[in-house]
Design a protein around this motif. Structure first.
Motif, short mmCIF file in Angstrom:
data_model
loop_
_atom_site.label_atom_id
_atom_site.label_comp_id
_atom_site.label_asym_id
_atom_site.label_seq_id
_atom_site.Cartn_x
_atom_site.Cartn_y
_atom_site.Cartn_z
N THR A 117 -1.30 -0.96 -2.83
CA THR A 117 -2.45 -1.70 -3.37
C THR A 117 -3.71 -1.55 -2.53
OG1 THR A 117 -1.93 -3.72 -2.14
CG2 THR A 117 -0.85 -3.44 -4.29
N GLY A 118 -3.54 -1.10 -1.27
CA GLY A 118 -4.69 -1.01 -0.37
C GLY A 118 -5.09 -2.34 0.22
N GLU A 119 -4.28 -3.39 0.01
CA GLU A 119 -4.60 -4.71 0.54
C GLU A 119 -4.03 -4.86 1.95
OE1 GLU A 119 -4.54 -7.34 -3.56
OE2 GLU A 119 -2.63 -6.88 -2.58
N GLY A 120 -4.66 -5.74 2.74
CA GLY A 120 -4.13 -6.06 4.06
C GLY A 120 -5.13 -5.78 5.16
N THR A 121 -4.90 -6.45 6.29
CA THR A 121 -5.82 -6.34 7.43
C THR A 121 -5.14 -5.86 8.71
OG1 THR A 121 -5.46 -8.68 7.93
CG2 THR A 121 -7.38 -8.13 6.56
N GLY A 122 -3.83 -5.59 8.65
CA GLY A 122 -3.13 -5.16 9.85
C GLY A 122 -1.71 -4.75 9.55
N PHE A 123 -0.92 -4.62 10.60
CA PHE A 123 0.47 -4.20 10.48
C PHE A 123 1.36 -5.28 11.09
CE2 PHE A 123 -2.24 -0.46 10.76
CZ PHE A 123 -1.87 0.24 9.61
N THR A 124 2.42 -5.65 10.38
CA THR A 124 3.24 -6.78 10.82
C THR A 124 4.72 -6.45 10.74
OG1 THR A 124 3.52 -7.84 8.66
CG2 THR A 124 1.47 -8.30 9.82
N PHE A 125 5.51 -7.17 11.55
CA PHE A 125 6.97 -7.11 11.44
C PHE A 125 7.51 -8.52 11.63
CE2 PHE A 125 5.85 -6.43 15.82
CZ PHE A 125 6.86 -7.00 16.60
N ASN A 139 -10.08 1.38 4.05
CA ASN A 139 -9.56 0.19 3.36
C ASN A 139 -9.39 -0.97 4.32
OD1 ASN A 139 -9.29 0.51 0.63
ND2 ASN A 139 -7.22 1.35 0.72
N LEU A 140 -8.74 -0.70 5.47
CA LEU A 140 -8.50 -1.75 6.46
C LEU A 140 -9.81 -2.35 6.95
CD1 LEU A 140 -5.59 -0.05 8.44
CD2 LEU A 140 -5.48 -2.35 7.48
N MET A 141 -10.79 -1.51 7.20
CA MET A 141 -12.08 -2.00 7.67
C MET A 141 -12.76 -2.86 6.60
SD MET A 141 -12.47 -1.04 10.79
CE MET A 141 -10.69 -1.10 11.01
N ALA A 142 -12.70 -2.40 5.36
CA ALA A 142 -13.33 -3.14 4.26
C ALA A 142 -12.66 -4.50 4.06
CB ALA A 142 -13.26 -2.32 2.98
N LYS A 179 -14.21 -8.72 4.98
CA LYS A 179 -14.28 -9.85 4.04
C LYS A 179 -13.74 -11.15 4.64
CE LYS A 179 -13.58 -6.71 0.14
NZ LYS A 179 -12.54 -6.22 -0.80
N LYS A 180 -13.02 -11.04 5.75
CA LYS A 180 -12.39 -12.22 6.34
C LYS A 180 -13.37 -13.02 7.18
CE LYS A 180 -8.12 -11.60 4.87
NZ LYS A 180 -7.44 -12.62 4.06
#
Length: 478
Positions: free
Chosen positions: A412-420, A447-450, A454-455
Motif C-alpha cells: 500500500t505504500g503506507e507506514g513511517t518505519g520498520f517494526t518487529f 513514500n516513507l518521507m512523504a 504528514k505526522k
C-alpha cells in the motif's frame, strides 16, 4: 486554571533522561491552551550558573520533617514564559547529579514536603498538582494526610504521571514513618507497603486523583505481569483512572531547519540531508558514501534498550552493507561491544562512548535509519526526533514505539518505519535487513518521507488531552 508541576528534573536546568524533556516542554504547550502552569524542582548544584544567577529568592521558611526543623528556601526564575520555582537546601541538593545517594528517601521526602509547604509563601495555590515519577510520588499522600482538610487547599486535585514504572522509590518503612509523620495504617498491603519496605511511587498511584503514563500502549502493558514490575495488580484495580497520553516533542527545540548543531539546514530535502551525512562520515572517520545506509543509535547503553539482541547477532549485522554510528554511555559490556565492533570494522562502525548533544543532533540529521529495539519503552523520544529529522526508525513494537511508528507496507505504500513484534534477535535482524534493502529503492524512500511529513508529534494534541483531564478533575469554583 492553575497547575503546578512537581518533578525532579527539567531541561534546561538539569537532565538525566526523558523526564527532563517533558517537564521542559509540556508546560509551554499547556500555557498555549490558556492554563497558568508553573514548575517546582530541587535547586541542584549542577544547574548552570547562567541560570542560577538569574534566580531570585521569593520565600524562606522552616520546614518540619519528623523531629527535624530544616531550612527551606524557594527561588524563582521565569524561563521561556514559564515560572520555575526551586527548592533550596544545600545539605540535600548541593551534590553531583540528582540521584543515587544513600539518603535519597530523605532528600525527596524533604522535596515533597517543601512543595506543599511552599504554596502559601509563593502565593500560588494551584487547582492541580501534577506529580512526576517516584521522586514526587509522596506529594498526593502528604496532601491527603495533612492538607486536604484545610479550606484553602481543599479544592486541589493531584495527578501522578509514570514516566518509567521500573523506578519505584522503595525504602524502609521506618524512614517513611519518620520523614512523613505517618501512622501504621499507611503501611499495610494496600497502602505504601512494597517488597517489605514502602514505595514513593505506590503512594502516588493510590492517593492521587488520577494516574497517567506516557503512551496508550504502555498504559495497557503495565497492567500485565511482564511489564508491571510487581504493580500490575494494583494498576489493573485502578484502570478506571489510568490514562495513557502520548509524550510529544518540542518542535521549536528539535527543528532541522533551525538547529544550531546542524551544518546544512533542511526540512524535507534529502539532498541537504545527504550533505549532513557526508559531513558526519568525514567527522567520525567513516568512508564518505552516499549509497550506503547510515544506521544510528543515540541511547543509554543498557539492557532496557534491547542491546543484548544486537550482541547476539553482531556478526550478521556487521556483514550488512551498511554503516553504524553509536552515541551513548552505559553498561561496560555494551560499551565494550561497540568499541570492539569499531576496532574490528573501522570502515563500518563509529562508536562514540560519550554523550555529546551537538554530535547527537548531527547524527539525527545525517542518519538514514534509527534503531530502537527496546525491551520496553514507556514512550521514547529518540524515534520522535528521528522522524522530525527524517531518519527512518526501526523499532520493536512496545510502548510508545508502537504508538508512534507505523510499519511500512510495501503493497500500500503506507507506514513511517520498520517494526518487529517479538523480543527476538533474528526478528530484529530480518527487519534491519529489510530496511537496508528498501533503502536502495528510491520510490520506497520517497513514500516513507512523504508519510513521515504528514505526522505531527508536537505537544499540541497531548496538551489538549492533559487539559481535558484536568477539567474532569477540578470542581467548578463559583
Amino acid at each position: 486554571m492553575k497547575v503546578l508541576f512537581a518533578a525532579s528534573e527539567a531541561v534546561p536546568f538539569i537532565k538525566t533522561g526523558g523526564l527532563a524533556d517533558v517537564i521542559g516542554s509540556l508546560p509551554k504547550a499547556l500555557v498555549k491552551q490558556g492554563l497558568d502552569v508553573r514548575v517546582i524542582l530541587p535547586k541542584y548544584a549542577q544547574i548552570p550558573a547562567s541560570l542560577t544567577d538569574r534566580m531570585e529568592v521569593v520565600a524562606v521558611f522552616d520546614l518540619q520533617m519528623g523531629w527535624r526543623t530544616l531550612y527551606c528556601g524557594i527561588y524563582k526564575l521565569e524561563h521561556e514564559g514559564i515560572i520555575f520555582y526551586f527548592v533550596d537546601n544545600e545539605y540535600y541538593f548541593a551534590r553531583h547529579g540528582c540521584y543515587g545517594y544513600g539518603d535519597d528517601a530523605e532528600r525527596f521526602a524533604f522535596f515533597s514536603r517543601a512543595v506543599l509547604d511552599a504554596l502559601q509563601p509563593i502565593d500560588f495555590i494551584p487547582d492541580v498538582i501534577h506529580c512526576h515519577d517516584w521522586q514526587a510520588g509522596m506529594i498526593p499522600v502528604l496532601y491527603r494526610a495533612h492538607f486536604s482538610y484545610q479550606p484553602e487547599y481543599a479544592h486541589i486535585r493531584t495527578i501522578l504521571t509514570i514516566h518509567n514504572l521500573k523506578y519505584q522509590g522503595v525504602f524502609g518503612q521506618e524512614e517513611f514513618k519518620d520523614y512523613f509523620t505517618l501512622g501504621d495504617e499507611h503501611f499495610h498491603g494496600y497502602a505504601l507497603e512494597l517488597h517489605g519496605g514502602a514505595s514513593f511511587l505506590k503512594g502516588g498511584l493510590l492517593y492521587s486523583d488520577a494516574i497517567t503514563t506516557v503512551s496508550p500502549t504502555y498504559a495497557e502493558e503495565i497492567q500485565t505481569p511482564y511489564y508491571g514490575e510487581s504493580l500490575d495488580g494494583l494498576l489493573r484495580s485502578q484502570s478506571h483512572r489510568l490514562h495513557g497520553i502520548l509524550n510529544g516533542l518540542d518542535y521549536e527545540e528539535f527543528d532541522p531547519m533551525n538547529d544550531k548543531f546542524v551544518e546544512f539546514h533542511y526540512r524535507d530535502s534529502l539532498a541537504k540531508k545527504q550533505l549532513n551525512k557526508l559531513k558526519l562520515q568525514e567527522r567520525v572517520g567513516l568512508p564518505a558514501r552516499k549509497d550506503v545506509p547510515l544506521i544510528a543509535l543515540v541511547t543509554r547503553l543498557v539492557d532496557q534498550k534491547g542491546l543484548d539482541l544486537m550482541d547476539r547477532v553482531i556478526g550478521e549485522l556487521l556483514n550488512l552493507d551498511a554503516q553504524w554510528i553509536i552515541v551513548g554511555t552505559g553498561e561496560p559490556r555494551f560499551e565494550q561491544l561497540f568499541r570492539w565492533a569499531a576496532d574490528a570494522f573501522p570502515d563500518k562502525v563509529s562508536a562514540n562512548i560519550l554523550f555529546d548533544e551537538s554530535l547527537a543532533r548531527q547524527v539525527y540529521a545525517a542518519s538514514d535509519l534509527f534503531l530502537m529495539p527496546s525491551l520496553f519503552e514507556p514512550c521514547g523520544i529518540g524515534q520522535l526526533i528521528a522522524m522530525r529529522y527524517r531518519s527512518v526508525p526501526i523499532v520493536r513494537e512496545t510502548g510508545g514505539l508502537k504508538d508512534t511508528v507505523t510499519p511500512y507496507n510495501e503493497e500500500t505504500g503506507e507506514g513511517t518505519g520498520f517494526t518487529f513484534a517479538n523480543y527476538n534477535a533474528h526478528d530484529m535482524l530480518f527487519t534491519i535487513e529489510r530496511a537496508v534493502r528498501l533503502y536502495r529503492e528510491p520510490a520506497v524512500w520517497a513514500n516513507l518521507m512523504a508519510n513521515t511529513k504528514k505526522k505531527d508529534f508536537s505537544w499540541k494534541k497531548s496538551a489538549q488531552q492533559y487539559k481535558d483531564l484536568y477539567e474532569t478533575l477540578v470542581p467548578v469554583r463559583v
